[in-house]
Design a protein around this motif. Structure first.
Motif, short mmCIF file in Angstrom:
data_model
loop_
_atom_site.label_atom_id
_atom_site.label_comp_id
_atom_site.label_asym_id
_atom_site.label_seq_id
_atom_site.Cartn_x
_atom_site.Cartn_y
_atom_site.Cartn_z
N UNK A 398 23.44 -40.83 -26.04
CA UNK A 398 22.72 -40.11 -27.11
C UNK A 398 22.47 -38.65 -26.72
N UNK A 399 22.02 -38.46 -25.49
CA UNK A 399 21.67 -37.09 -25.08
C UNK A 399 22.92 -36.22 -24.99
N UNK A 400 23.98 -36.78 -24.48
CA UNK A 400 25.22 -35.99 -24.43
C UNK A 400 25.70 -35.64 -25.83
N UNK A 401 25.63 -36.62 -26.73
CA UNK A 401 26.16 -36.38 -28.08
C UNK A 401 25.29 -35.39 -28.84
N UNK A 579 25.26 -34.83 -19.13
CA UNK A 579 24.96 -35.74 -18.02
C UNK A 579 26.28 -36.35 -17.55
N UNK A 580 26.58 -36.14 -16.29
CA UNK A 580 27.84 -36.67 -15.74
C UNK A 580 27.48 -37.62 -14.60
N UNK A 581 28.42 -38.47 -14.26
CA UNK A 581 28.27 -39.33 -13.08
C UNK A 581 26.89 -39.95 -12.98
N UNK A 582 26.44 -40.51 -14.05
CA UNK A 582 25.10 -41.09 -14.03
C UNK A 582 25.06 -42.28 -13.08
N UNK A 583 24.06 -42.27 -12.23
CA UNK A 583 23.95 -43.36 -11.28
C UNK A 583 23.15 -44.50 -11.94
#
Ligand code: MSP
Length: 597
Positions: A398-401, A579-583
């Motif tokens: 959601x946040x990325x979009x 947000x990339x590579x979310x752990x």
């Protein structure tokens, strides 16, 4: 209740401006805390008009650390508080901690600490979370404070002097976890983790115990018809409507008197009953009075108490919508204007709990997603009428979009030096985009303008009925429309050496800026840092960010636009970093699906 914005007095407007300016460049944590303290101090200044507003969160039990659900209650209240400030109201916003009662007494014992030290530690954790998440409360109340003890004792004495409290005895079920008395119909059978048969509350699932003790009773039964009259006369008093109906139904049923004290021998951690050292005031009566304490009860509560609004989770609706109004009626005080009810966050379809190991730590998540990201997700995805299931994956997508790609992308496009080499709020040319269809604009462009123009009213309606997610949905839909508008006219393909093309290009950017200014203004209550960044980039000054300043696209109506021709604010980087590579360690979505099965 609402009066036109123009009626705001100059003094209030000045405070409002100050509050708005406090949002500026609050990116560093240090500065953020200063910012909030400006907000707090300024809203304690008394405004001599009737545009006061008082909003509260429930006060949080300190038996355990804060979780995502607690932050949700606080973010909703913060959003409404900030929205009221934007409207020019003098708004007071209280939150805090609920520190008395058996549950806390037992938790302190288990931690091997004296109760007050234990409460202070956990209360500080809540405060830290709220400060970190930009919860701009103006008062943080702890029920262990002297001012609160005085208010509770006074409140009790008023009820006592009116003959509404009498000495009696209670025999029945009690849930320590919920600090609540239950009838036989509210109790069911269950088996605990060691295989023992136990009784539980059907509503909360918490263990209940049979108790029999002498204590004080409140004449709750005497208030049934008054409560019904109140609700029938105020159909918007409990929102959303679904919960209003629930309370009406409760009031059709039997309403027995309520035990409002516990024997001191069992419960020492609480306020003693005035004149009877053998009894401790029931923790819910104690806790509810916090709203009055903050308002200045018993001497100077009128300004705020007439305009009180409570945010509560659905699990504590009865305490707020039945017991509390009955206490207030008994004490001869006005009832809250609105009780806004929200549902719960679940994880893997289950209530968060330590034993299930599914508690989501809001502080950790807000570091991952940013404070604004967390706030946006909770308000965009949280639905007041029904529970929402939390997964990191949902938040991530959601946040990325919506924040990174859609809103951030739009700002990026329109401020890019390739399209806007002069870095100005470009001019609007009515020949390119006349008020009636024509020029180079097409039908869809006019539809977009209509939707954006109507946005403040749509957002207001949704904010005021606590459907913040609908307001955000509407804003997000408009952002998508504006992106399509830019895409449709592909300004990067225009021939700048042709004056007509250059004017059309400027007009496209101007219209997009006007849309962005609208989105930035309306999003301030939800994502204050992102909105500040956006509005600063557009060159919108702190005193131009109120709802009254929004005046969308005045040039199309032949009016002057104060922003046109201004140099843009400096470029401080992307609005929201993808947000990339979310752990995603704790909550693998696959695991969640399994848990659901
Ligand atoms: N101390 C009482 C309130 C007294 S107000 C006079 C209390 N405290 S609480 O800490 O248990 O809950 C505080 C708020 O957090 C409530 O509104 C409750 O609904 C909310 N939440 C607790 N768990 C929640 C979720 N899982 N999801 C959303 N909100 C939830 O009750």
């Amino acid at each position: 209740m609402r009066t036109p914005f123009l009626l705001v007095t100059r003094s209030c407007k000045a405070i409002h401006r100050l509050q708005q300016s406090a949002f500026v460049s609050s990116v560093s944590a240090l500065y953020r805390h200063q910012t909030i303290s400006v907000l707090r101090n300024s809203s304690t200044v008394s405004c001599k008009d009737d545009r006061s507003y008082y909003i509260t969160t429930p006060i949080f039990y300190v038996n355990a650390s804060p979780h995502l659900g607690h932050l949700y209650s606080a973010v909703i209240a913060d959003c409404l508080h900030r929205y009221k400030l934007l409207q020019g109201f003098n708004s007071k916003f209280a939150t805090g901690t609920d520190e008395h009662g058996l549950k806390i007494q037992l938790a302190a014992e288990a931690a091997g600490k004296d109760p007050l030290t234990f409460c202070t530690d956990v209360s500080e954790r809540f405060k830290h979370l709220f400060n970190s998440c930009n919860i701009s409360y103006t008062d943080y109340i702890r029920t262990t404070e002297q001012r609160h003890h005085q208010a509770v004792k006074h409140f009790w004495s008023v009820l006592w002097n009116k003959g509404l409290i009498y000495k009696g005895s209670y025999e029945g079920w009690y849930s320590t976890q919920d600090e609540s008395f239950l009838t036989a119909l509210q109790v069911g059978d269950a088996v605990d983790s060691s295989g023992n048969e136990i009784k539980v509350s059907l509503e909360s699932g918490h263990k209940v115990e049979w108790m029999k003790e002498e204590n004080y009773m409140f004449r709750l039964s005497a208030f049934r018809s008054q409560l019904l009259d109140w609700l029938k006369g105020n159909p918007r008093a409990i929102q959303p409507e679904l919960f209003y109906q629930v309370v009406l139904k409760w009031l059709q049923e039997d309403l027995p008197d309520l035990s409002v004290s516990r024997q001191r021998s069992r419960l020492q951690w609480g306020i003693p009953v005035p004149g009877d050292a053998e009894q401790t005031i029931y923790v819910w009566l104690d806790a509810l009075v916090n709203y009055l304490t903050v308002a200045g009860y018993p001497d100077k509560h009128n300004q705020w108490w007439n305009v009180a609004h409570h945010i509560v989770g659905k699990d504590i609706l009865k305490f707020h919508a039945v017991y509390w109004p009955a206490f207030l009626l008994g004490a001869g005080l006005p009832l809250p204007q609105t009780i806004y009810v929200h549902s719960h966050w679940t994880v893997g379809g289950k209530k968060m709990s330590k034993s299930l190991g599914n508690v989501v730590d809001p502080l950790e998540r807000s570091k991952q997603f940013t404070t604004d990201g967390m706030r946006y997700f909770l308000l965009r995805q949280g639905v007041p009428d029904s529970d929402s299931d939390y997964t990191d994956d949902k938040a991530f997508k959601l946040l990325n979009a919506e924040l990174a790609d859609s809103l951030g992308g739009l700002l990026n496009r329109c401020t890019a030096p390739a399209l806007n080499p002069a870095q100005v709020y470009t001019a609007f040319f009515p020949q390119s985009f006349p008020s009636e269809q024509g020029g180079r604009a097409v039908g869809e462009d006019y539809h977009m303008l209509e939707a954006v123009k109507n946005l403040p009213a749509v957002v207001e309606q949704h904010y005021e009925s606590m459907h913040v997610f609908k307001a955000l949905e509407a804003i997000s839909a408009c952002v998508r429309q504006t992106n399509r508008f830019v895409q449709r006219h592909a300004p990067w393909k225009l021939e700048r050496s042709d004056i007509r093309d250059q004017r059309w290009l400027d007009t496209i950017i101007h219209v997009s800026f006007e849309c962005l200014r609208m989105y930035g203004t309306l999003l301030q209550p939800v994502v204050p840092e992102i909105s500040d960044k956006l509005l600063s980039r557009l060159g919108v000054q702190p005193d131009e960010r109120g709802l009254a300043d929004v005046n969308f696209l005045p040039k199309i109506r032949g009016m002057n636009c104060p922003f046109e021709g201004r140099v843009l604010g400096s470029d401080t980087g992307v609005l929201f970093t993808r947000l990339e590579n979310l752990d995603i360690d704790k909550q693998n979505p696959k695991k969640t699906k399994k848990a659901k099965k």
